[in-house]
Design an enzyme around this catalytic site. Structure first.
Site, short mmCIF file in Angstrom:
data_model
loop_
_atom_site.label_atom_id
_atom_site.label_comp_id
_atom_site.label_asym_id
_atom_site.label_seq_id
_atom_site.Cartn_x
_atom_site.Cartn_y
_atom_site.Cartn_z
N ALA A 89 71.31 96.79 39.12
CA ALA A 89 70.08 96.04 38.52
C ALA A 89 69.05 95.59 39.40
O ALA A 89 67.79 95.86 39.51
CB ALA A 89 70.27 94.89 37.51
N LYS A 127 85.42 101.98 35.47
CA LYS A 127 85.08 101.84 36.83
C LYS A 127 84.98 100.21 37.39
O LYS A 127 85.04 100.09 38.36
CB LYS A 127 83.67 102.52 37.17
CG LYS A 127 82.55 101.95 36.44
CD LYS A 127 81.54 101.32 37.70
CE LYS A 127 80.80 100.07 37.24
NZ LYS A 127 80.24 100.02 35.80
N GLU A 168 81.96 92.27 33.71
CA GLU A 168 82.95 92.94 32.60
C GLU A 168 84.21 93.29 33.09
O GLU A 168 85.11 93.15 32.53
CB GLU A 168 82.21 94.18 32.29
CG GLU A 168 80.95 93.90 31.14
CD GLU A 168 81.43 93.68 29.70
OE1 GLU A 168 82.58 93.41 29.42
OE2 GLU A 168 80.28 93.22 28.96
#
Lengths: 562, 339
Positions: B140, B191, B281
């Site tokens: 981001a 990942k 996450e």
């Protein structure tokens, strides 16, 4: 609500000449030219240059020559070779200069495509004659009544009294809704396929619940039997030649289906393609013909008049038999193709395929009931529909079918999207096959018997297990009964959750249920699929068939309760 | 756009270059603050971005919706949005986590039937069928600064991919397409925990060779887990797999990477999560993937070591040492036994 059919219901459209299939036949010229136009349109949307079109024709010619030389049938028309020789010459006569650029209106290649389409269409097209239909309807009624009402043979003590046809051929489904919606909409029946008998039974059911006749594709090979050919070609059946796999032919068959659906004729096809070899309910369906329902529905929506369009509903049908006469041949095919060299075939005279006539005569003396469950009506995306025919999604919400075909609010044709929708429809149909499968007593005991026998040899693979001598796989009756009892309870639980339907006998006390199952299962095979031996144990004389019948109740994850 | 986290905002700004964007944030306070500041954490909000006060506004005014909210809250948000959605909508999510139907603090096993990808959650909870996802090397912070990047838009429907590409593609944001949405989603999810491990190894100053070793074997581990769940290997070798892996495993601006980095400085997991204002996450993914690898009996040393470090107080140095000495014989064996 599944209602049980008590008597033959009146036709929902009383006047046969009002039936879409009749109109289709009466308007044959226009119908055929619509199919032709659509086919040319589709070919031209994929193929743009003369060179590509010429290549395609080359491939068609090549595959047809292979068919003529290697897979010729006596029933092939005598001028087949001549026709293709002409096509070949015309192809050879096309000058190199004519293979340049885009396809034009007077393209020599396109002219050949037209010739081929005309020839194919003349072969494919079916007829529908009311007189013939009424005759067939009477004969099929007699035939099926004979099949089911045959006096009980002395082997079957279970049936002491003659039963009515309604008791022996049990049809369940949302009959009132199907009939009401069927007046305005097009219904496509998609049954499971276990036996050659299925087509006859389907013809019978459609008439019995009062739906107008359907168009269906029948193998061209069946038309080589003169009497059958005369019958079928006047009943609306269209001919499908499995040997022809070239792109023009396949496109034509699909468009034949699309256009007849668009014109409102009810349809029937077995989406599994061929009879289930393993005895399992179909898990994967053939998407080609199934996709024509999506395409036809999109066309109907696109060309709607005054905001209304005709709907196409898919009706999954599950046919349940206590025995399938061709079972030996089918399971043999299955084991051969899955087991490869692990499967050693035994010499078994009964494993050859049965001729239709022999098959029906044998069946005339059979004495078991059939259960036919009509699933819920689905839209072409696989959603169920409410009483008014409005699509209801998996959350129980009303959805507007038209929206599936729009992007940013605008109607848009997208073939790739429709292929995905066809897959969604496939999954929905398969799910309904399982939830609307009716468990018969014989299915249950075959399931328990096979799993129990197999469990004793966890280290053996299927093929090695099947080779064991029958005395090695005996199981004590008490243990068997206990397992049947356990599994029965689990199926009753599944039934309460809407995962499967149960036949009446499943509710009998377990001992009687087993008796009923043993008396009905595979009665016409020359060896007992499952029986109680003299020493009181449960044995199988033919474990391959036991495996076959067991597969019918497979897929509900109940192995651990055996 | 649903979600005003840093990634959601970065995507919203990209979309706003060519489209009018309606943005929804979970808390009214956050929404008010964004509206007043016309900026999110020092990043200006594009003038084409408008604010929606309810999910109803989003459903009724938008044909194309991008939900970008943490996986743990994704289902709840979908349930709330669902009444305003119909089959004409198209949804493209960018959430890289699993939805699980078990309590992660107390469960027996986790198998494929217990986990859902975000597209599966959308399918379950709404009437929408045309669903896509967006994944790739998309830090981001870099997108915010206008640096070039690429993404992959995956969907079973070509029209979703095309629409997604049309709305988001720009000279500095390249878009690829794939029909393997399940594979792409898995690559994006898996990942994350490799990024945590790489952050840890970076913090321990074990050098670039060791880091490359970890990333490469991490890739193999991802492929094995993915295959057990029914995916093929291709997606892992593309933008959402190797592409995203390289980006997140080399950047301190990746949240997951920074979790690993802080672990290497001796911080405890509880303190790290408490001090982060956005969800990493990978932390949740580690619990789930460890359970999956046990269920499917897959050799997955990285996830096991990281799990023990984070939840069972195994000293990080010891765990990494174990990984670096893990015996192996064949290179890139996963390419040879493609099933």
């Amino acid at each position: 609500m599944q209602e049980i059919l008590k008597t033959t219901l009146a036709p929902i459209i009383p006047d046969i000449t009002e039936w879409p299939i009749y109109k289709l036949s009466a308007d044959k010229e226009a119908f055929l030219s619509e199919i032709k136009e659509l086919t040319i349109l589709k070919i031209r949307s994929k193929i743009h240059t003369e060179k590509e079109l010429n290549d395609m024709l080359g491939k068609v010619l090549y595959s047809e020559r292979i068919r003529l030389t290697q897979k010729a049938w006596k029933a092939d028309p005598s001028d087949e070779r001549e026709f293709w020789a002409t096509i070949k010459n015309e192809l050879l006569n096309i000058e190199a200069s004519e293979l340049q650029g885009e396809i034009t209106a007077d393209s020599p290649n396109l002219k050949i495509v037209h010739q081929i389409i005309d020839r194919y269409l003349a072969e494919i097209v079916g007829n529908f004659k009311p007189g013939m239909y009424n005759f067939a309807r009477k004969s099929i009624n007699v035939l099926v009544s004979k099949i089911l009402n045959a006096a009980p043979g002395n082997r079957f003590r279970f049936w002491k009294t003659q039963k009515t046809i309604g008791e022996k051929l049990i049809i369940t489904g949302e009959l009132e809704k199907i009939r009401r919606l069927g007046k305005e909409a097009t219904i496509v029946l998609v049954p499971t396929h276990f036996s050659n008998l299925d087509s006859i039974i389907m013809g019978y059911i459609i008439d019995r619940i009062g739906l107008p006749a359907v168009t269906y594709g029948a193998g061209l090979n069946l038309f080589s039997i003169k009497l059958l050919s005369y019958f079928m070609s006047n009943l609306g059946a269209f001919k499908v030649d499995r040997r022809k796999k070239n792109s023009i032919y396949l496109e034509l068959i699909k468009n034949y289906s699309t256009v007849s659906l668009q014109r409102g004729a009810n349809g029937l096809f077995f989406p599994g393609g061929t009879r289930s070899r393993s005895g399992n309910l179909e898990k994967n369906l053939k998407l080609g013909l199934l996709g024509t329902t999506v395409e036809a529905q999109r066309n109907l929506i696109e060309h709607q008049v005054d905001g209304a369009y005709k709907k196409i509903y898919i009706l999954p049908v599950v046919l349940n038999y206590h025995f399938v006469l061709e079972a030996s041949g089918l399971i043999e095919d299955y084991l051969k193709s899955t087991g490869k060299d692990k499967y050693i075939r035994e010499n078994d005279a009964y494993s050859t395929s049965y001729k239709i006539v022999k098959f029906i005569t044998k069946f005339l003396f059979a004495n078991s009931e059939m259960v036919i469950s009509l699933g819920p009506l689905l839209d072409v995306i696989g959603n169920e529909v409410d009483d008014e025919g409005v699509s209801i999604d998996h959350l129980g919400r009303k959805v507007d079918l038209k929206e599936y075909f729009t992007l940013n609010g605008n109607f848009k044709t997208d073939i790739q999207r429709e292929n995905e929708y066809t897959r969604m429809l496939e999954r929905s149909i398969v799910e309904k096959y399982y939830t609307h499968n009716t468990l018969l007593s014989s299915d249950l005991i075959a399931y328990v018997g096979f799993v129990k026998m197999k469990n004793r040899f966890p280290h053996l693979d299927l093929y090695a297990f099947l080779r064991l001598p029958e005395e090695d796989t005996e199981i004590p009756y008490d243990a068997f009964e206990k397992a049947v009892d356990n599994v029965k309870e689990k199926f009753i639980e599944l039934n309460k959750n809407g995962k499967i339907l149960l036949s009446e006998e499943i509710k009998l006390p377990t001992k009687q249920l087993i008796e009923h199952g043993l008396a009905n299962m595979g009665v016409y095979h020359h060896k007992s699929v499952l029986k109680i031996s003299e020493s009181g144990n449960v044995i199988s004389e033919d474990k391959k068939l036991l495996f076959y019948y067991h597969n019918r109740a497979d897929g509900y994850q109940l192995e651990k309760y055996v | 756009m649903i979600g005003a986290g840093s990634f959601g905002m970065a995507i919203a700004n990209l979309l706003a270059e060519k489209n009018q964007v309606l943005l929804f944030a979970r808390t009214p306070e956050k929404l008010l603050k964004l509206e007043a500041d016309k900026a999110n954490k020092n990043q200006a909000i594009h003038e084409n971005i408008f604010f929606a006060s309810t999910l109803k506004d989003i459903g009724e005014n938008c044909d194309l919706i991008f939900p970008v909210v943490p996986s743990a809250r994704f289902r709840e948000m979908m349930v709330n949005l669902s009444p305003f959605l119909h089959p004409g909508h198209i949804l493209i999510h960018a959430t890289k986590g699993f939805d699980v139907d078990v309590d992660l603090e107390n469960f027996y096993t986790i198998s494929r039937s217990n986990i859902k990808t975000m597209s599966e959650v959308i399918r379950e909870e709404t009437s929408v069928v045309r669903i896509g996802c967006l994944a790739g090397p998309n830090l981001a912070s870099e997108i915010k600064e206008g640096k070039p990047a690429a993404t992959v838009i995956a969907s079973k429907f070509d029209e979703v991919i095309e629409l997604g590409q049309k709305t988001i593609r720009s000279v500095r944001f390249q878009t690829y397409g794939s029909n393997d949405i399940f594979g792409i989603e898995l690559a994006g999810v898996l990942k994350n925990y490799i990024a945590i491990a790489t952050g840890a190894i970076t913090g321990l100053n074990l050098g670039e060779n060791a880091r490359a070793l970890l990333i490469t074997r991490g890739m193999a581990e991802m492929i094995y887990i993915g295959r057990a769940l029914g995916a093929t290997s291709e997606a892992f070798l593309g933008m959402a797999g190797i592409g995203d892996l390289i980006a997140t495993c080399s950047s301190p601006s990746s949240r997951n990477f920074s979790v690993g980095l802080r672990l290497s400085k001796g911080e405890k997991l509880a303190d790290i999560t408490k001090s982060m204002n956005e969800v990493a996450e990978g932390i949740r993914t580690i619990q789930i993937v460890k359970a999956l690898s046990e269920y499917y009996q897959i050799t997955a040393p990285i996830v096991h070591v990281m799990y023990r470090v984070m939840y069972e107080n195994l000293p990080l140095e010891k765990g990494i040492k174990f990984l670096m000495r893990y015996p192996a014989y064949i290179d890139a064996e996963y390419m040879k036994n493609e099933s």
